[in-house]
Design a protein around this motif. Structure first.
Motif, PDB file in Angstrom:
ATOM      1  N   LYS B  36     -13.431  -1.799  -0.626  1.00  0.00           N
ATOM      2  CA  LYS B  36     -12.181  -1.166  -0.194  1.00  0.00           C
ATOM      3  C   LYS B  36     -12.044   0.272  -0.703  1.00  0.00           C
ATOM      4  CE  LYS B  36      -8.969  -4.163   1.795  1.00  0.00           C
ATOM      5  NZ  LYS B  36      -7.677  -4.815   1.755  1.00  0.00           N
ATOM      6  N   SER B  37     -13.006   0.711  -1.482  1.00  0.00           N
ATOM      7  CA  SER B  37     -12.983   2.123  -1.881  1.00  0.00           C
ATOM      8  C   SER B  37     -13.599   3.000  -0.796  1.00  0.00           C
ATOM      9  CB  SER B  37     -13.737   2.315  -3.204  1.00  0.00           C
ATOM     10  OG  SER B  37     -15.073   1.924  -3.035  1.00  0.00           O
ATOM     11  N   CYS B  39     -13.674   4.194   3.192  1.00  0.00           N
ATOM     12  CA  CYS B  39     -12.884   4.203   4.433  1.00  0.00           C
ATOM     13  C   CYS B  39     -13.764   3.775   5.599  1.00  0.00           C
ATOM     14  CB  CYS B  39     -12.350   5.605   4.714  1.00  0.00           C
ATOM     15  SG  CYS B  39     -11.200   6.191   3.487  1.00  0.00           S
ATOM     16  N   CYS B  45      -6.097  -1.360   9.532  1.00  0.00           N
ATOM     17  CA  CYS B  45      -5.179  -1.373   8.383  1.00  0.00           C
ATOM     18  C   CYS B  45      -5.772  -2.079   7.165  1.00  0.00           C
ATOM     19  CB  CYS B  45      -3.872  -2.069   8.778  1.00  0.00           C
ATOM     20  SG  CYS B  45      -2.623  -2.009   7.484  1.00  0.00           S
ATOM     21  N   TYR B  46      -5.647  -1.443   5.984  1.00  0.00           N
ATOM     22  CA  TYR B  46      -6.185  -2.099   4.788  1.00  0.00           C
ATOM     23  C   TYR B  46      -5.304  -3.239   4.306  1.00  0.00           C
ATOM     24  CZ  TYR B  46      -3.986   2.203   2.796  1.00  0.00           C
ATOM     25  OH  TYR B  46      -3.175   3.265   2.504  1.00  0.00           O
ATOM     26  N   ALA B  54     -11.133   0.455   3.690  1.00  0.00           N
ATOM     27  CA  ALA B  54      -9.824   1.138   3.667  1.00  0.00           C
ATOM     28  C   ALA B  54      -9.598   1.887   4.973  1.00  0.00           C
ATOM     29  CB  ALA B  54      -9.778   2.111   2.494  1.00  0.00           C
ATOM     30  N   SER B  59      -5.345   6.187   3.818  1.00  0.00           N
ATOM     31  CA  SER B  59      -5.853   6.796   2.580  1.00  0.00           C
ATOM     32  C   SER B  59      -5.507   8.282   2.528  1.00  0.00           C
ATOM     33  CB  SER B  59      -7.372   6.624   2.485  1.00  0.00           C
ATOM     34  OG  SER B  59      -7.709   5.271   2.575  1.00  0.00           O
ATOM     35  N   PHE B  63      -2.950  10.313  -0.459  1.00  0.00           N
ATOM     36  CA  PHE B  63      -3.167  11.521  -1.265  1.00  0.00           C
ATOM     37  C   PHE B  63      -2.111  12.582  -0.968  1.00  0.00           C
ATOM     38  CE2 PHE B  63      -7.426   9.716  -1.615  1.00  0.00           C
ATOM     39  CZ  PHE B  63      -7.647   9.885  -2.972  1.00  0.00           C
ATOM     40  N   PRO B  72      -7.280  15.696  -0.328  1.00  0.00           N
ATOM     41  CA  PRO B  72      -8.078  14.452  -0.252  1.00  0.00           C
ATOM     42  C   PRO B  72      -9.540  14.716   0.101  1.00  0.00           C
ATOM     43  CG  PRO B  72      -6.663  14.659   1.686  1.00  0.00           C
ATOM     44  CD  PRO B  72      -6.420  15.879   0.850  1.00  0.00           C
ATOM     45  N   TYR B  74     -12.347  13.380  -0.711  1.00  0.00           N
ATOM     46  CA  TYR B  74     -13.169  12.204  -0.386  1.00  0.00           C
ATOM     47  C   TYR B  74     -12.905  11.716   1.045  1.00  0.00           C
ATOM     48  CZ  TYR B  74     -14.759   7.328  -0.768  1.00  0.00           C
ATOM     49  OH  TYR B  74     -15.361   6.111  -0.553  1.00  0.00           O
ATOM     50  N   VAL B  75     -11.644  11.560   1.400  1.00  0.00           N
ATOM     51  CA  VAL B  75     -11.293  11.030   2.735  1.00  0.00           C
ATOM     52  C   VAL B  75     -11.642  12.050   3.824  1.00  0.00           C
ATOM     53  CG1 VAL B  75      -9.473  10.036   4.153  1.00  0.00           C
ATOM     54  CG2 VAL B  75      -9.419   9.710   1.686  1.00  0.00           C
ATOM     55  N   LEU B  78     -15.350  12.011   4.366  1.00  0.00           N
ATOM     56  CA  LEU B  78     -15.804  10.864   5.160  1.00  0.00           C
ATOM     57  C   LEU B  78     -15.450  11.032   6.638  1.00  0.00           C
ATOM     58  CD1 LEU B  78     -14.989   7.799   2.846  1.00  0.00           C
ATOM     59  CD2 LEU B  78     -17.240   8.624   3.531  1.00  0.00           C
ATOM     60  N   PRO B 147       3.923   7.177   3.465  1.00  0.00           N
ATOM     61  CA  PRO B 147       2.946   7.435   4.529  1.00  0.00           C
ATOM     62  C   PRO B 147       3.649   7.311   5.883  1.00  0.00           C
ATOM     63  CG  PRO B 147       2.642   5.225   3.634  1.00  0.00           C
ATOM     64  CD  PRO B 147       3.822   5.819   2.917  1.00  0.00           C
ATOM     65  N   CYS B 150       2.034   5.503   8.989  1.00  0.00           N
ATOM     66  CA  CYS B 150       1.928   4.050   8.787  1.00  0.00           C
ATOM     67  C   CYS B 150       3.308   3.404   8.841  1.00  0.00           C
ATOM     68  CB  CYS B 150       1.306   3.740   7.423  1.00  0.00           C
ATOM     69  SG  CYS B 150      -0.359   4.360   7.231  1.00  0.00           S
TER      70      CYS B 150
END
Lengths: 45, 287
Positions: B36-37, B39, B45-46, B54, B59, B63, B72, B74-75, B78, B147, B150
């Motif tokens: 789950k770390s 994406c 949806c997580y 994720a 995600s 952030f 963010p 990392y996201v 990705l 969020p 979401c």
């Protein structure tokens, strides 16, 4: 050929961003968020 | 096996793999594994009880809505990675909510199905507004720890997370169900019902992930190649495209989800999807 170079550049940039995020512990933050039920996401938060 | 069936099989496989913790659908507990770390590429949806990864949009907002706001890396990295490799092929092949809309669109409808809404060109811009306002602007600038996409819109969260969890947790969550839940339920229902009549209305008009990947379509490694030498300008591809793209003119339009319908209907075999630009050998047409 020019577009292929741009693709490679984007992939390198993406890798750089992912590595920067990993060094800042952002993957762990994603994990902490994702393993808890997100009440907003399911519409009751 | 037709190429359309290959895509459907990949979509089903991708949805199953991304939601492979089947126990969750019986226990109502969401997966807490280390995966789950990471994406997933599509909108998944997580908080779906079966989700192994994720959600990238969830995600991203986590952030942006934290205080102080942090970039963010990392996201975004990705998302850029998936986009540069596949572009909107993610929508066509890997997104579970795209699959749900595709399956609904296969249902029969007593009247003629619509290609698009009136005002289609303007409505297509809506997904960029959703991205800028609900995913980035409100979480980063206005709403602390909220969020917004979401919370107020995402139908994938309602379908994959909200409905199963409320059903599985019975009394405990029923007490918390209120106006917001019913608003999201209504939004998801409208989108799903519209999917029967219009091909992928959420992807066309509202999906912020589709908006992002659409921007990477022109540079993605997996792309559409149009051979101008072979094209006869018959327009068969544009008439067949369920996303209302004209692949002979804009083969890498931000709207193209790489479903491949145009490549199969082109009588001159002037279109092909792939990494390499060389067109495949011309096959003999069946008489």
């Amino acid at each position: 050929m020019k577009k292929r170079g741009f693709t490679v550049l984007t992939l390198v940039l993406a890798a750089g961003l992912v590595i920067t995020g990993l060094t800042q512990g952002q993957a762990r933050e994603v994990l902490m968020k994702a393993v808890r039920v997100c009440l907003e996401c399911i519409g009751i938060g | 096996m037709g190429k359309g069936n290959v895509r459907l099989r990949i979509q089903i496989l991708a949805a199953l793999v991304q939601n492979a913790d089947f126990r969750g659908f019986f226990t109502g507990r969401i997966n807490q594994g280390a995966l789950k770390s990471v994406c997933v590429p599509g909108l998944n949806c997580y908080s779906c009880p079966g989700a192994l990864g994720a959600c990238p949009i969830g995600s991203l907002q986590a952030f942006l809505s934290s205080r102080p706001v942090r970039f963010p890396y990392y996201v975004v990295g990705l998302l850029l990675f998936f986009g540069a490799l596949l572009g909107r092929a993610v929508c066509g092949f890997l997104c579970p909510f795209g699959l749900a809309q595709d399956l609904l669109h296969k249902l029969p409808f007593p009247r003629r199905k619509l290609g698009a809404f009136p005002g289609d060109r303007l409505l297509r811009k809506l997904k960029y507004a959703v991205l800028l306002v609900l995913v980035i602007g409100l979480p980063a600038l206005v709403l602390d720890y909220v969020p917004a996409f979401c919370k107020y819109l995402c139908p994938a969260g309602t379908l994959g997370g909200g409905i199963p969890l409320v059903l599985l947790h019975g009394e405990r969550l029923h007490l918390s169900v209120g106006g917001l839940f019913f608003w999201k339920l209504a939004a998801a229902l409208v989108i799903l019902l519209l999917s029967i009549v219009i091909f992928r209305p959420f992807c066309k008009y509202l999906c912020p992930l589709g908006a992002l990947y659409g921007l990477t379509n022109p540079i993605a490694l997996y792309r559409m190649h149009a051979d101008a030498g072979r094209c006869t300008g018959c327009g068969a591809c544009a008439r067949a495209c369920p996303m209302q793209v004209d692949p002979s003119k804009t083969p890498n339009s931000p709207e193209c989800i790489r479903c491949g319908v145009c490549t199969r209907c082109c009588p001159a075999q002037a279109l092909h999807l792939g990494i390499r630009s060389g067109a495949p050998e011309r096959k003999e047409m069946k008489s």
